[in-house]
Design an enzyme around this catalytic site. Structure first.
Site, short mmCIF file in Angstrom:
data_model
loop_
_atom_site.label_atom_id
_atom_site.label_comp_id
_atom_site.label_asym_id
_atom_site.label_seq_id
_atom_site.Cartn_x
_atom_site.Cartn_y
_atom_site.Cartn_z
N HIS A 69 -7.34 10.40 5.50
CA HIS A 69 -8.27 10.22 6.37
C HIS A 69 -9.10 11.44 6.83
O HIS A 69 -10.29 11.27 6.92
CB HIS A 69 -7.71 9.78 7.83
CG HIS A 69 -6.92 8.45 7.86
ND1 HIS A 69 -5.34 8.25 7.35
CD2 HIS A 69 -7.36 7.25 8.31
CE1 HIS A 69 -5.32 7.09 7.71
NE2 HIS A 69 -6.27 6.38 8.25
N LYS A 117 0.79 -1.24 0.07
CA LYS A 117 0.04 -0.02 -0.16
C LYS A 117 0.97 1.29 0.02
O LYS A 117 2.00 1.17 0.35
CB LYS A 117 -0.97 0.28 1.35
CG LYS A 117 -0.30 0.09 2.60
CD LYS A 117 -1.13 -0.10 3.68
CE LYS A 117 -0.69 -0.21 5.16
NZ LYS A 117 -1.42 -0.27 6.06
N HIS A 118 0.40 2.37 -0.56
CA HIS A 118 -0.94 2.79 -0.87
C HIS A 118 -0.84 3.21 -2.38
O HIS A 118 -0.19 4.29 -2.74
CB HIS A 118 -1.48 3.97 -0.02
CG HIS A 118 -1.48 3.69 1.28
ND1 HIS A 118 -0.47 3.69 2.23
CD2 HIS A 118 -2.39 3.05 2.19
CE1 HIS A 118 -0.62 3.80 3.33
NE2 HIS A 118 -1.75 3.29 3.56
N ASP A 138 -8.53 1.21 0.15
CA ASP A 138 -8.40 2.21 1.44
C ASP A 138 -9.80 2.33 2.11
O ASP A 138 -10.67 2.22 1.22
CB ASP A 138 -7.59 3.32 1.27
CG ASP A 138 -6.70 3.40 2.74
OD1 ASP A 138 -7.01 3.09 3.71
OD2 ASP A 138 -5.78 4.43 2.66
#
Length: 523
Positions: A211, A198-199, A280
């Protein structure tokens, strides 16, 4: 296909791709609900299986993601029993966890990871040690009944202001990150635990945390191909079972997050990757505050993702919503899209096939459990860097020599969303000293100055970002008032040595804290 071909390849259509059959009323499969469930990976609340989750698993739910609140550290058998209960409801369940080692751990979240994180391993730069760390993570997961660890981080942390990657990456050098990503994948997957690089296509040059905000990478795709894509290609060549797509905007791929952009998954598939592409978390701001988790799930599947990570139902931004409603929001959106014909059933079937192939691979036999005889504290200690220690005003006496009395100033400001709030592992590691703990964020400058003037013995000041103006201001005050102080930097180490006494630990966890104490008792 060359990298230039990948960058110019046309993006697949978002609806009714060639060769796929749209679902229309009257032609829907009888197992539509099971098919939709088979691409959803939610979180849940509690240390046992709630009724709604058991029903969903029995009806084909792909699996779950564990978070720290699902783990009872005082009950060693709890998590393996939880995994067994999940598989009793669905024997093919994928059970995932963010277990990176270092700062990001769920299985050891209370006491801190016993395995060094990526930045420490990258600083040490021993591929065999990184592979052993992968095996240790794989064994930790396997012992808990987990068959997917959402690691390693394959991002190249080229921006020191990056608020969410930082020490979770192996470093800022593309070749180094590529080599260690492949080593970690090999180590993890020796235990038949799926690794997840990731990512994709690379979160290392952002200055926003996806986030909490839309993260943008203002690089050309040629620059991405040169600096950020190689570690993912290395993961593919190492046989990585899954990848996680990033909620980052790369203008040449489109103005939507890469998770929702067909060009991003086409780029990855063009590298030869045929494993599971996991989103995600759909509750992160880049999706949550734009299209929403439900529509985000539909767009993610249309864009080429296979498995929808719903997110942590206890995140602050989901407060007021229960875990079941977080799951049903995504399920209902997929169901409506499938019934309308907007989401072709063949897309669901193809994604479900990849997910089940991963689950079946993970159920295969492991030759033997891999318990490497590694002293991880020693590894973390060897990875540390000391600047301006052992000379000058400190002389040749070890920093922690003498009376066993010290003052620990915690100057950290906040926490990384991926890691979550943590205990002060350094205070715990200093348990055999008489420690006066001072939280700089709770004191005025004058109050901190008084506390420092009263300090006896050594003074340690803990920071996690030398780029933070607030933490730099605290450091300046500490050194002005207590010249014997030593900075313990749990964040990124600067390229050039600091002029003040400092120990750079390349992360903050139980193992790095114990390493810091070991080093300071000898330098």
């Amino acid at each position: 296909m060359t990298s230039s071909d990948l960058l110019t390849a046309p993006a697949p259509a978002q609806t009714s791709p060639a060769g796929l059959t749209p679902a229309v009323e009257g032609q829907l499969p009888e197992d539509l609900n099971r098919l939709i469930n088979s691409v959803i990976l939610p979180g849940f609340v509690g240390t046992t299986v709630p009724q709604w989750l058991e029903r969903a698993l029995e009806n084909g739910l792909a699996g779950v993601v564990y978070f720290g609140h699902n783990i009872d550290p005082d009950s060693p058998e709890q998590v393996s029993a939880l995994s067994a209960a999940i598989r009793a409801a669905n024997p093919n369940a994928v059970i995932g966890v963010d277990e990176e080692g270092g700062n990001v751990t769920r299985l050891q979240s209370r006491d801190g990871s016993t395995i060094p994180g990526a930045a420490a391993l990258g600083a040490l730069n021993e591929l065999s040690t990184t592979e052993a760390a992968g095996r240790a993570i794989g064994q930790l997961c396997r012992d808990a009944g987990i068959n997917l660890t959402i690691a390693p981080v394959a991002d190249v942390n080229t921006n020191p202001l990056n608020p969410v990657i930082g020490v979770r990456a192996f470093g800022a050098d593309t070749a180094l990150v590529s080599a260690h990503t492949a080593a970690a994948v090999r180590g993890i997957q020796e235990l038949r635990v799926a690794a997840c690089a990731k990512h994709f296509p690379g979160h290392g040059d952002t200055v926003a945390d996806s986030h909490m905000d839309a993260a943008r990478v203002d690089l050309t795709m040629a620059e991405m191909a040169q600096f950020h894509l190689p570690p993912f290609r290395a993961a593919v060549e190492a046989g990585v079972a899954s990848m996680m797509s990033a909620h980052i905007i790369i203008p040449e791929l489109g103005e939507a997050p890469a998770t929702l952009t067909p060009a991003a998954s086409a780029l990855l598939r063009g590298m030869g990757f045929d494993g599971v592409l996991i989103t995600d978390a759909l509750d992160m701001a880049a999706v949550r505050v734009t299209v929403g988790p439900g529509e985000g799930g539909v767009l993610a599947l249309l864009a080429g993702n296979d498995l929808l990570c719903v997110g942590n139902p206890l995140n602050a931004y989901t407060t007021g919503r229960d875990d079941e409603s977080c799951y049903t929001e995504v399920f209902d959106a997929l169901h409506a899209a499938a019934v309308s014909g907007r989401l072709p059933v063949d897309i669901l079937r193809r994604a479900a096939g990849r997910v089940q192939a991963l689950a079946q691979w993970s159920a295969g036999e492991v030759a033997a459990d891999k318990h490497d005889a590694v002293d991880w504290v020693s590894v973390a200690a060897r990875a540390t860097r000391t600047d301006s220690l052992g000379s000058g005003s400190l002389g040749k006496t070890p920093v922690l020599a003498g009376s066993g009395v010290l003052t620990l100033v915690d100057a950290r400001t906040g926490h990384n969303m991926a890691a979550g709030p943590t205990e002060n592992f350094l205070a715990t590691a200093l348990h055999h000293y008489a420690v006066t703990a001072v939280n700089a964020t709770e004191l005025s400058s004058a109050e901190l100055e008084v506390a420092l003037m009263q300090a006896r013995g050594a003074v340690l000041v803990l920071v996690d970002s030398l780029e933070s103006a607030e933490q730099a201001q605290t450091l300046e005050l500490v050194f002005a008032t207590a010249p014997q102080a030593v900075c313990v930097n749990a964040g990124l180490a600067p390229a050039e040595p600091t002029l003040f006494p400092a120990l750079h630990a390349h992360g903050f966890s139980r193992v790095t804290a114990e390493a810091v104490v070991r080093v300071l008792e000898t330098v």
